[in-house]
Design a protein around this motif. Structure first.
Motif, PDB file in Angstrom:
ATOM      1  N   ALA A   1       0.823  -1.221   0.000  1.00  0.00           N
ATOM      2  CA  ALA A   1       0.000   0.000   0.000  1.00  0.00           C
ATOM      3  C   ALA A   1       0.854   1.268   0.000  1.00  0.00           C
ATOM      4  CB  ALA A   1      -0.985  -0.008   1.177  1.00  0.00           C
TER       5      ALA A   1
ATOM      6  N   GLY B   1       2.465   1.973  -3.139  1.00  0.00           N
ATOM      7  CA  GLY B   1       2.670   2.199  -4.569  1.00  0.00           C
ATOM      8  C   GLY B   1       3.721   1.304  -5.207  1.00  0.00           C
TER       9      GLY B   1
ATOM     10  N   GLY C   1       3.701  -2.109  -5.629  1.00  0.00           N
ATOM     11  CA  GLY C   1       3.091  -3.061  -6.563  1.00  0.00           C
ATOM     12  C   GLY C   1       2.797  -2.381  -7.891  1.00  0.00           C
TER      13      GLY C   1
ATOM     14  N   ASN D   1      -8.991 -11.454  -3.539  1.00  0.00           N
ATOM     15  CA  ASN D   1      -7.757 -10.670  -3.492  1.00  0.00           C
ATOM     16  C   ASN D   1      -8.022  -9.246  -3.987  1.00  0.00           C
ATOM     17  OD1 ASN D   1      -5.171  -9.685  -3.601  1.00  0.00           O
ATOM     18  ND2 ASN D   1      -4.329 -11.380  -4.801  1.00  0.00           N
TER      19      ASN D   1
ATOM     20  N   ARG E   1      -7.374  -4.585  -7.573  1.00  0.00           N
ATOM     21  CA  ARG E   1      -7.233  -3.129  -7.684  1.00  0.00           C
ATOM     22  C   ARG E   1      -5.914  -2.771  -8.380  1.00  0.00           C
ATOM     23  NH1 ARG E   1      -9.243   0.711  -9.526  1.00  0.00           N
ATOM     24  NH2 ARG E   1      -7.880   2.494  -9.288  1.00  0.00           N
TER      25      ARG E   1
HETATM   26  C1  LIG Z   1      -1.326  -7.192  -4.723  1.00  0.00           C
HETATM   27  C2  LIG Z   1      -0.063  -6.502  -4.241  1.00  0.00           C
HETATM   28  C3  LIG Z   1       1.079  -6.868  -5.186  1.00  0.00           C
HETATM   29  C4  LIG Z   1      -0.300  -4.984  -4.297  1.00  0.00           C
HETATM   30  O1  LIG Z   1       0.931  -4.354  -3.997  1.00  0.00           O
HETATM   31  P1  LIG Z   1       0.966  -2.937  -3.227  1.00  0.00           P
HETATM   32  O2  LIG Z   1       2.340  -2.428  -3.274  1.00  0.00           O
HETATM   33  O3  LIG Z   1       0.338  -3.078  -1.906  1.00  0.00           O
HETATM   34  O4  LIG Z   1      -0.004  -2.082  -4.177  1.00  0.00           O
HETATM   35  P2  LIG Z   1       0.014  -0.494  -4.412  1.00  0.00           P
HETATM   36  O5  LIG Z   1       0.332   0.212  -3.134  1.00  0.00           O
HETATM   37  O6  LIG Z   1       0.869  -0.201  -5.589  1.00  0.00           O
HETATM   38  O7  LIG Z   1      -1.506  -0.234  -4.756  1.00  0.00           O
HETATM   39  C5  LIG Z   1      -2.042  -0.553  -6.038  1.00  0.00           C
HETATM   40  C6  LIG Z   1      -3.538  -0.266  -6.000  1.00  0.00           C
HETATM   41  O8  LIG Z   1      -4.163  -1.241  -5.157  1.00  0.00           O
HETATM   42  C7  LIG Z   1      -4.821  -0.571  -4.061  1.00  0.00           C
HETATM   43  N1  LIG Z   1      -4.648  -1.420  -2.896  1.00  0.00           N
HETATM   44  C8  LIG Z   1      -3.484  -1.750  -2.276  1.00  0.00           C
HETATM   45  N2  LIG Z   1      -3.741  -2.565  -1.254  1.00  0.00           N
HETATM   46  C9  LIG Z   1      -5.077  -2.709  -1.197  1.00  0.00           C
HETATM   47  C10 LIG Z   1      -5.944  -3.434  -0.343  1.00  0.00           C
HETATM   48  N3  LIG Z   1      -5.471  -4.176   0.671  1.00  0.00           N
HETATM   49  N4  LIG Z   1      -7.277  -3.387  -0.600  1.00  0.00           N
HETATM   50  C11 LIG Z   1      -7.760  -2.677  -1.636  1.00  0.00           C
HETATM   51  N5  LIG Z   1      -6.979  -1.960  -2.494  1.00  0.00           N
HETATM   52  C12 LIG Z   1      -5.659  -1.980  -2.257  1.00  0.00           C
HETATM   53  C13 LIG Z   1      -4.136   0.754  -3.938  1.00  0.00           C
HETATM   54  O9  LIG Z   1      -4.951   1.719  -3.332  1.00  0.00           O
HETATM   55  C14 LIG Z   1      -3.861   1.079  -5.401  1.00  0.00           C
HETATM   56  O10 LIG Z   1      -5.035   1.523  -6.067  1.00  0.00           O
HETATM   57  P3  LIG Z   1      -5.257   3.085  -6.382  1.00  0.00           P
HETATM   58  O11 LIG Z   1      -4.152   3.467  -7.337  1.00  0.00           O
HETATM   59  O12 LIG Z   1      -6.604   3.119  -6.972  1.00  0.00           O
HETATM   60  O13 LIG Z   1      -5.137   3.807  -5.048  1.00  0.00           O
HETATM   61  C15 LIG Z   1       0.282  -6.875  -2.774  1.00  0.00           C
HETATM   62  O14 LIG Z   1      -0.862  -6.736  -1.991  1.00  0.00           O
HETATM   63  C16 LIG Z   1       0.797  -8.302  -2.643  1.00  0.00           C
HETATM   64  O15 LIG Z   1       1.996  -8.539  -2.734  1.00  0.00           O
HETATM   65  N6  LIG Z   1      -0.130  -9.263  -2.437  1.00  0.00           N
HETATM   66  C17 LIG Z   1       0.282 -10.680  -2.398  1.00  0.00           C
HETATM   67  C18 LIG Z   1       0.619 -11.169  -3.803  1.00  0.00           C
HETATM   68  C19 LIG Z   1      -0.546 -10.972  -4.738  1.00  0.00           C
HETATM   69  O16 LIG Z   1      -1.684 -11.173  -4.380  1.00  0.00           O
HETATM   70  N7  LIG Z   1      -0.256 -10.564  -5.991  1.00  0.00           N
HETATM   71  C20 LIG Z   1      -1.311 -10.277  -6.965  1.00  0.00           C
HETATM   72  C21 LIG Z   1      -1.537 -11.383  -7.873  1.00  0.00           C
HETATM   73  S1  LIG Z   1      -0.202 -11.583  -9.008  1.00  0.00           S
END
Ligand SMILES: CC(C)(COP(=O)(O)OP(=O)(O)OC[C@H]1O[C@@H](n2cnc3c(N)ncnc32)[C@H](O)[C@@H]1OP(=O)(O)O)[C@@H](O)C(=O)NCCC(=O)NCCS
Length: 174
Positions: free
Chosen positions: A97, A99, A101, A128, A133
């Motif tokens: 959360a 940025g 990802g 997920n 998102r």
């Molecule tokens: C999915 C994942 C990669 C996101 O990474 P992150 O660094 O937290 O994401 P970001 O901070 O770049 O946010 C990307 C978007 O998702 C949203 N987001 C982040 N975490 C969130 C949550 N828990 N619930 C809802 N939205 C969320 C952010 O607000 C952003 O959207 P926006 O631009 O509209 O505000 C991370 O949660 C993760 O590693 N999860 C486990 C692995 C996984 O599920 N990978 C995805 C499938 S390949």
């Protein structure tokens, strides 16, 4: 908060961090169908076995080292789908959360054509919300949801398919 990682190709020295980050995600039960734990030796072998069409990258933080990884993999063995890759992005739990990802996925979108790809797809469990998102904010569209597409701990799970075309062909066939 803005992302602040340097993204580079993964090396065998990243195997430990990649495995740790992967295992954190597996433990959530909503990130991947993968199971078990992934130590450095297993991840080194995994990295070494990947062809050029399946690159792996790490996102490095100046203070904390590798805090994220991403990868592309061919979507199908069939020649006519050779331009379609499945992406994966994993961020260390405490670094989420912020940025990162989004930065990792944007990087994959940028480099995918260099590896011969014209489209990226993602397979995301409907529970997920962060994964969905992440895809949507990067311009992916939800194609639909496969029902009972695989099992986690013996329980059937649905998977939502997302896609983004990377250039020519965007918008569907003529
Ligand atoms: C999915 C994942 C990669 C996101 O990474 P992150 O660094 O937290 O994401 P970001 O901070 O770049 O946010 C990307 C978007 O998702 C949203 N987001 C982040 N975490 C969130 C949550 N828990 N619930 C809802 N939205 C969320 C952010 O607000 C952003 O959207 P926006 O631009 O509209 O505000 C991370 O949660 C993760 O590693 N999860 C486990 C692995 C996984 O599920 N990978 C995805 C499938 S390949």
């Amino acid at each position: 908060m803005a992302a602040d990682v340097t993204i580079r190709q993964a090396t065998p020295a990243d195997a430990d961090a990649i495995g740790e980050i992967y295992d954190e995600a597996i433990a959530t039960g909503i990130a991947t169908f993968a199971s078990g734990t992934h130590g450095p030796a297993e991840r080194r072998a995994w990295l070494a076995a990947r062809p050029d069409t399946a690159p792996v990258f790490v996102g490095e933080d100046p203070a904390d080292g590798a805090i994220a990884w991403s990868a592309l993999a061919p979507y199908s063995h069939r020649d006519w789908y050779s331009g379609v890759a499945e992406y994966t992005v994993y961020v260390r739990t405490e670094a989420r959360a912020r940025g990162i990802g989004a930065q990792m996925l944007s990087h994959l979108i940028g480099i995918a054509p260099d590896h011969g790809y014209w489209k990226l797809v993602g397979m995301i469990l409907p529970e997920n919300t962060a994964g969905l998102r992440l895809a949507e904010q990067a311009g992916f569209r939800v194609v639909g949801t496969h029902e009972a597409h695989g099992r986690i701990d013996g329980r059937w799970r649905n998977v939502t398919l997302v896609e983004r075309h990377l250039g020519a062909g965007e918008g569907g066939s003529a």
